[in-house]
Write a protein that holds these residues in place. Structure first.
Motif, mmCIF file in Angstrom:
data_model
loop_
_atom_site.group_PDB
_atom_site.id
_atom_site.type_symbol
_atom_site.label_atom_id
_atom_site.label_comp_id
_atom_site.label_asym_id
_atom_site.label_seq_id
_atom_site.Cartn_x
_atom_site.Cartn_y
_atom_site.Cartn_z
ATOM 1 N N ILE A 76 30.780 9.074 39.086
ATOM 2 C CA ILE A 76 30.332 9.815 37.913
ATOM 3 C C ILE A 76 30.396 8.801 36.798
ATOM 4 C CG2 ILE A 76 30.846 12.060 38.745
ATOM 5 C CD1 ILE A 76 33.374 11.934 36.927
ATOM 6 N N ASP A 77 31.035 7.888 36.852
ATOM 7 C CA ASP A 77 31.165 6.855 35.725
ATOM 8 C C ASP A 77 31.318 5.436 36.499
ATOM 9 O OD1 ASP A 77 30.770 5.782 32.894
ATOM 10 O OD2 ASP A 77 32.706 6.181 32.768
ATOM 11 N N ILE A 78 30.657 4.398 35.767
ATOM 12 C CA ILE A 78 30.899 3.104 36.288
ATOM 13 C C ILE A 78 31.309 2.001 34.916
ATOM 14 C CG2 ILE A 78 29.603 0.956 37.368
ATOM 15 C CD1 ILE A 78 27.960 2.987 38.684
ATOM 16 N N ALA A 79 32.162 1.411 35.164
ATOM 17 C CA ALA A 79 32.522 0.412 34.043
ATOM 18 C C ALA A 79 32.842 -1.069 35.074
ATOM 19 C CB ALA A 79 34.146 0.508 33.702
ATOM 20 N N ASP A 80 33.233 -2.007 34.329
ATOM 21 C CA ASP A 80 33.052 -3.329 34.901
ATOM 22 C C ASP A 80 33.551 -3.555 36.300
ATOM 23 O OD1 ASP A 80 31.763 -4.475 32.542
ATOM 24 O OD2 ASP A 80 33.811 -5.083 31.676
ATOM 25 N N ASP A 81 34.664 -3.209 36.594
ATOM 26 C CA ASP A 81 35.470 -3.260 37.716
ATOM 27 C C ASP A 81 36.075 -2.182 38.422
ATOM 28 O OD1 ASP A 81 35.056 -6.134 37.922
ATOM 29 O OD2 ASP A 81 37.044 -6.507 36.825
ATOM 30 N N THR A 82 35.971 -1.051 37.491
ATOM 31 C CA THR A 82 36.302 0.326 38.033
ATOM 32 C C THR A 82 35.227 1.500 37.950
ATOM 33 O OG1 THR A 82 36.912 1.109 35.678
ATOM 34 C CG2 THR A 82 38.485 -0.059 37.074
ATOM 35 N N VAL A 83 35.439 2.423 38.648
ATOM 36 C CA VAL A 83 34.481 3.476 38.935
ATOM 37 C C VAL A 83 35.289 4.827 38.568
ATOM 38 C CG1 VAL A 83 32.735 2.440 40.045
ATOM 39 C CG2 VAL A 83 34.389 3.640 41.125
ATOM 40 N N ILE A 84 34.716 5.805 38.378
ATOM 41 C CA ILE A 84 35.585 7.239 38.454
ATOM 42 C C ILE A 84 34.641 7.761 39.176
ATOM 43 C CG2 ILE A 84 35.843 9.293 37.060
ATOM 44 C CD1 ILE A 84 36.152 7.691 34.347
ATOM 45 N N VAL A 85 35.591 8.390 40.542
ATOM 46 C CA VAL A 85 34.727 9.126 41.248
ATOM 47 C C VAL A 85 35.144 10.679 41.626
ATOM 48 C CG1 VAL A 85 34.650 9.283 44.047
ATOM 49 C CG2 VAL A 85 34.736 7.014 42.803
ATOM 50 N N GLU A 86 34.472 11.525 41.587
ATOM 51 C CA GLU A 86 34.635 12.978 41.579
ATOM 52 C C GLU A 86 34.761 13.518 43.097
ATOM 53 O OE1 GLU A 86 32.820 16.183 38.698
ATOM 54 O OE2 GLU A 86 31.787 15.941 40.383
ATOM 55 N N PHE A 87 35.979 14.124 43.246
ATOM 56 C CA PHE A 87 36.340 14.495 44.921
ATOM 57 C C PHE A 87 36.514 15.802 44.847
ATOM 58 C CE2 PHE A 87 38.419 10.401 44.400
ATOM 59 C CZ PHE A 87 37.759 9.414 45.246
ATOM 60 N N GLY A 88 35.963 16.332 45.989
ATOM 61 C CA GLY A 88 36.013 17.853 46.288
ATOM 62 C C GLY A 88 35.024 18.572 45.595
ATOM 63 N N SER A 89 34.992 19.920 45.720
ATOM 64 C CA SER A 89 33.996 21.027 45.325
ATOM 65 C C SER A 89 34.509 21.378 43.936
ATOM 66 C CB SER A 89 33.703 21.779 46.543
ATOM 67 O OG SER A 89 35.030 22.699 46.338
ATOM 68 N N ASN A 90 35.773 21.230 43.588
ATOM 69 C CA ASN A 90 36.202 21.990 42.439
ATOM 70 C C ASN A 90 35.778 21.136 41.013
ATOM 71 O OD1 ASN A 90 37.795 19.798 42.529
ATOM 72 N ND2 ASN A 90 39.776 20.956 42.722
ATOM 73 N N LYS A 91 35.236 19.979 41.118
ATOM 74 C CA LYS A 91 34.892 19.196 39.734
ATOM 75 C C LYS A 91 35.846 18.977 38.943
ATOM 76 C CE LYS A 91 30.632 19.899 41.296
ATOM 77 N NZ LYS A 91 30.015 18.914 42.323
ATOM 78 N N ASN A 92 37.148 18.923 39.282
ATOM 79 C CA ASN A 92 38.314 18.584 38.497
ATOM 80 C C ASN A 92 38.903 17.649 38.790
ATOM 81 O OD1 ASN A 92 37.802 20.690 36.557
ATOM 82 N ND2 ASN A 92 38.870 22.236 37.480
ATOM 83 N N CYS A 93 38.637 17.140 40.087
ATOM 84 C CA CYS A 93 39.506 16.107 40.591
ATOM 85 C C CYS A 93 38.570 14.690 40.509
ATOM 86 C CB CYS A 93 39.483 16.306 42.252
ATOM 87 S SG CYS A 93 40.570 14.988 43.033
#
Length: 110
Positions: A76-93
């Motif tokens: 859901i978001d990409i930075a230089d060396d990191t990413v934010i990944v959304e897990f599961g179906s509850n969209k809060n993780c």
């Protein structure tokens, strides 16, 4: 080798230059051994590293990923060396992680 006849019997004498020939043969064998090791071990590893770097460079928001821990998620978001990944179906993780923790990418358009 030459043969030297003496009063005590027959003895072998080394000829001039035989040490240099054996040294050249030894260097040649070590060189061939190094080339074989390079083709078997190092070359495939470099190819795999380039493949992984290309996969991570093509990473986009919305792609489905598999992490090295075995979790499936969506970027859901990409930075230089990191990413934010959304897990599961509850969209809060949503978990930030390093790009190197991604082992496989499936494009969102597929």
């Amino acid at each position: 080798m030459g043969i030297l006849l003496t009063g005590e019997g027959v003895t072998a004498t080394p000829e001039a230059g035989s040490g240099a020939g054996s040294m050249l043969a030894m260097v040649l064998v070590y060189g061939l051994f190094f080339l074989a090791i390079w083709f078997v071990l190092f070359r495939p590893q470099k190819k795999e590293q380039k493949k992984v770097q290309a996969m991570l460079a093509a990473l986009e928001i919305g792609d489905s990923v598999l992490t090295t821990a075995g979790f499936y998620g969506v970027v859901i978001d990409i930075a230089d060396d990191t990413v934010i990944v959304e897990f599961g179906s509850n969209k809060n993780c949503r978990i930030p992680m390093e790009k190197s923790a991604i082992s496989r990418v499936e494009k969102a358009t597929e």
